[in-house]
Design a protein around this motif. Structure first.
Motif, short mmCIF file in Angstrom:
data_model
loop_
_atom_site.label_atom_id
_atom_site.label_comp_id
_atom_site.label_asym_id
_atom_site.label_seq_id
_atom_site.Cartn_x
_atom_site.Cartn_y
_atom_site.Cartn_z
N ARG A 186 0.81 -1.22 0.00
CA ARG A 186 0.00 0.00 0.00
C ARG A 186 0.85 1.27 0.00
NH1 ARG A 186 -3.68 -0.83 5.01
NH2 ARG A 186 -2.36 -2.59 5.50
N ARG A 187 2.14 1.12 -0.17
CA ARG A 187 3.04 2.28 -0.11
C ARG A 187 3.73 2.50 -1.44
NH1 ARG A 187 6.34 1.74 5.54
NH2 ARG A 187 4.58 2.05 6.92
N ALA A 188 4.05 3.76 -1.68
CA ALA A 188 4.83 4.12 -2.87
C ALA A 188 6.26 4.42 -2.42
CB ALA A 188 4.22 5.35 -3.54
N TYR A 189 7.20 3.79 -3.09
CA TYR A 189 8.62 3.94 -2.77
C TYR A 189 9.34 4.53 -3.98
CZ TYR A 189 7.87 0.60 1.05
OH TYR A 189 7.43 -0.04 2.18
N PRO A 190 10.36 5.37 -3.75
CA PRO A 190 11.19 5.82 -4.86
C PRO A 190 11.89 4.62 -5.51
CG PRO A 190 11.65 7.10 -2.88
CD PRO A 190 10.77 5.97 -2.47
N VAL A 191 12.00 4.64 -6.81
CA VAL A 191 12.58 3.52 -7.55
C VAL A 191 13.98 3.18 -7.06
CG1 VAL A 191 13.34 2.77 -9.83
CG2 VAL A 191 11.20 3.98 -9.59
N MET A 192 14.79 4.17 -6.82
CA MET A 192 16.17 3.92 -6.43
C MET A 192 16.25 3.29 -5.03
SD MET A 192 17.76 4.66 -9.10
CE MET A 192 19.50 4.85 -8.78
N GLN A 193 15.33 3.64 -4.13
CA GLN A 193 15.29 3.02 -2.82
C GLN A 193 14.96 1.54 -2.94
OE1 GLN A 193 12.29 4.47 -0.09
NE2 GLN A 193 13.26 3.48 1.66
N VAL A 194 13.98 1.21 -3.78
CA VAL A 194 13.61 -0.18 -4.01
C VAL A 194 14.80 -0.96 -4.57
CG1 VAL A 194 12.11 -1.73 -5.33
CG2 VAL A 194 11.17 0.35 -4.34
N GLY A 195 15.48 -0.38 -5.55
CA GLY A 195 16.63 -1.04 -6.14
C GLY A 195 17.73 -1.31 -5.13
N GLN A 196 17.97 -0.35 -4.25
CA GLN A 196 19.01 -0.52 -3.24
C GLN A 196 18.64 -1.63 -2.27
OE1 GLN A 196 19.69 2.92 -0.78
NE2 GLN A 196 21.66 2.15 -0.09
N VAL A 197 17.38 -1.70 -1.86
CA VAL A 197 16.96 -2.71 -0.89
C VAL A 197 17.00 -4.11 -1.51
CG1 VAL A 197 15.01 -3.54 0.49
CG2 VAL A 197 15.58 -1.12 0.48
N ILE A 198 16.47 -4.27 -2.72
CA ILE A 198 16.38 -5.62 -3.28
C ILE A 198 17.70 -6.14 -3.83
CG2 ILE A 198 13.92 -5.43 -3.77
CD1 ILE A 198 14.61 -5.08 -6.72
N THR A 199 18.60 -5.24 -4.25
CA THR A 199 19.89 -5.70 -4.79
C THR A 199 21.03 -5.61 -3.79
OG1 THR A 199 20.54 -3.53 -5.64
CG2 THR A 199 19.26 -4.96 -7.13
N ARG A 200 20.84 -4.84 -2.73
CA ARG A 200 21.88 -4.59 -1.73
C ARG A 200 23.12 -3.94 -2.36
NH1 ARG A 200 20.10 -9.84 -0.43
NH2 ARG A 200 18.74 -9.85 1.39
N GLN A 201 22.88 -3.13 -3.39
CA GLN A 201 23.97 -2.43 -4.06
C GLN A 201 23.81 -0.94 -3.87
OE1 GLN A 201 23.67 -3.67 -8.14
NE2 GLN A 201 24.98 -5.44 -7.80
N ASP A 202 24.88 -0.22 -4.12
CA ASP A 202 24.85 1.23 -4.05
C ASP A 202 23.97 1.77 -5.18
OD1 ASP A 202 26.12 4.05 -4.83
OD2 ASP A 202 26.58 3.60 -2.72
N ARG A 203 23.29 2.85 -4.93
CA ARG A 203 22.37 3.43 -5.93
C ARG A 203 23.09 3.90 -7.19
NH1 ARG A 203 17.78 6.56 -2.40
NH2 ARG A 203 17.62 4.96 -0.82
N ARG A 204 24.36 4.16 -7.09
CA ARG A 204 25.11 4.61 -8.26
C ARG A 204 25.42 3.48 -9.23
NH1 ARG A 204 29.76 7.37 -4.88
NH2 ARG A 204 29.29 5.48 -3.71
N ASP A 205 25.19 2.23 -8.79
CA ASP A 205 25.54 1.07 -9.61
C ASP A 205 24.46 0.67 -10.61
OD1 ASP A 205 27.94 0.93 -8.28
OD2 ASP A 205 27.23 -0.57 -6.84
N PHE A 206 23.24 1.17 -10.46
CA PHE A 206 22.15 0.78 -11.35
C PHE A 206 21.34 2.01 -11.73
CE2 PHE A 206 20.88 0.07 -6.96
CZ PHE A 206 19.72 0.82 -6.86
N THR A 207 20.47 1.84 -12.73
CA THR A 207 19.62 2.95 -13.16
C THR A 207 18.18 2.70 -12.73
OG1 THR A 207 19.05 1.94 -15.28
CG2 THR A 207 21.06 3.30 -15.21
N ALA A 208 17.42 3.76 -12.70
CA ALA A 208 16.00 3.65 -12.36
C ALA A 208 15.27 2.81 -13.40
CB ALA A 208 15.38 5.04 -12.25
N GLY A 209 15.68 2.92 -14.65
CA GLY A 209 15.04 2.16 -15.72
C GLY A 209 15.16 0.66 -15.53
N GLU A 210 16.34 0.21 -15.08
CA GLU A 210 16.53 -1.22 -14.83
C GLU A 210 15.58 -1.73 -13.75
OE1 GLU A 210 21.21 -2.12 -15.58
OE2 GLU A 210 20.74 -0.80 -13.89
N VAL A 211 15.46 -0.97 -12.69
CA VAL A 211 14.59 -1.38 -11.58
C VAL A 211 13.13 -1.30 -12.01
CG1 VAL A 211 13.92 -0.89 -9.20
CG2 VAL A 211 16.30 -0.64 -9.89
N LEU A 212 12.75 -0.25 -12.73
CA LEU A 212 11.36 -0.12 -13.20
C LEU A 212 10.96 -1.29 -14.09
CD1 LEU A 212 10.77 3.65 -14.02
CD2 LEU A 212 9.59 2.23 -12.36
#
Length: 103
Positions: free
Chosen positions: A38-64
């Motif tokens: 029921r919550r909206a999360y920023p794409v980069m936050q989701v990517g960081q949590v699920i991949t356990r990588q730094d946000r600079r390592d991936f793009t928002a498009g990949e996570v989307l």
């Protein structure tokens, strides 16, 4: 589902993403977001949590792409309407003064 984020393969499932994001407080949304539960999360936050990588390592498009394939809803940044063209000073003064009264 197998997906590649930041050149690394990940096996993601919808339930796995839901479990990973459980208890995570959403950050302020300034760009695109993903609705998880029921919550909206920023794409980069989701990517960081699920991949356990730094946000600079991936793009928002990949996570989307990955989140969309898993069935999550994504939201784009609300677009502001384009500003109206500026009128010249004579037209602006004419509007401010109004129409002449009839005699």
């Amino acid at each position: 589902m197998r997906c590649v984020i930041a050149r690394f393969p990940f096996e993601l499932t919808k339930n796995g993403v839901l479990d990973s994001m459980k208890g995570v407080k959403p950050e302020e949304i300034t760009g695109e977001s993903v609705v998880i539960g029921r919550r909206a999360y920023p794409v980069m936050q989701v990517g960081q949590v699920i991949t356990r990588q730094d946000r600079r390592d991936f793009t928002a498009g990949e996570v989307l792409r990955a989140m969309t394939k898993l069935g999550f809803t994504s939201r784009g940044l609300a677009r502001m309407p384009a500003p109206l063209p500026a009128s010249d000073p004579l037209q602006r003064a004419s509007v401010l003064l109004g129409t002449p009264a009839e005699a």
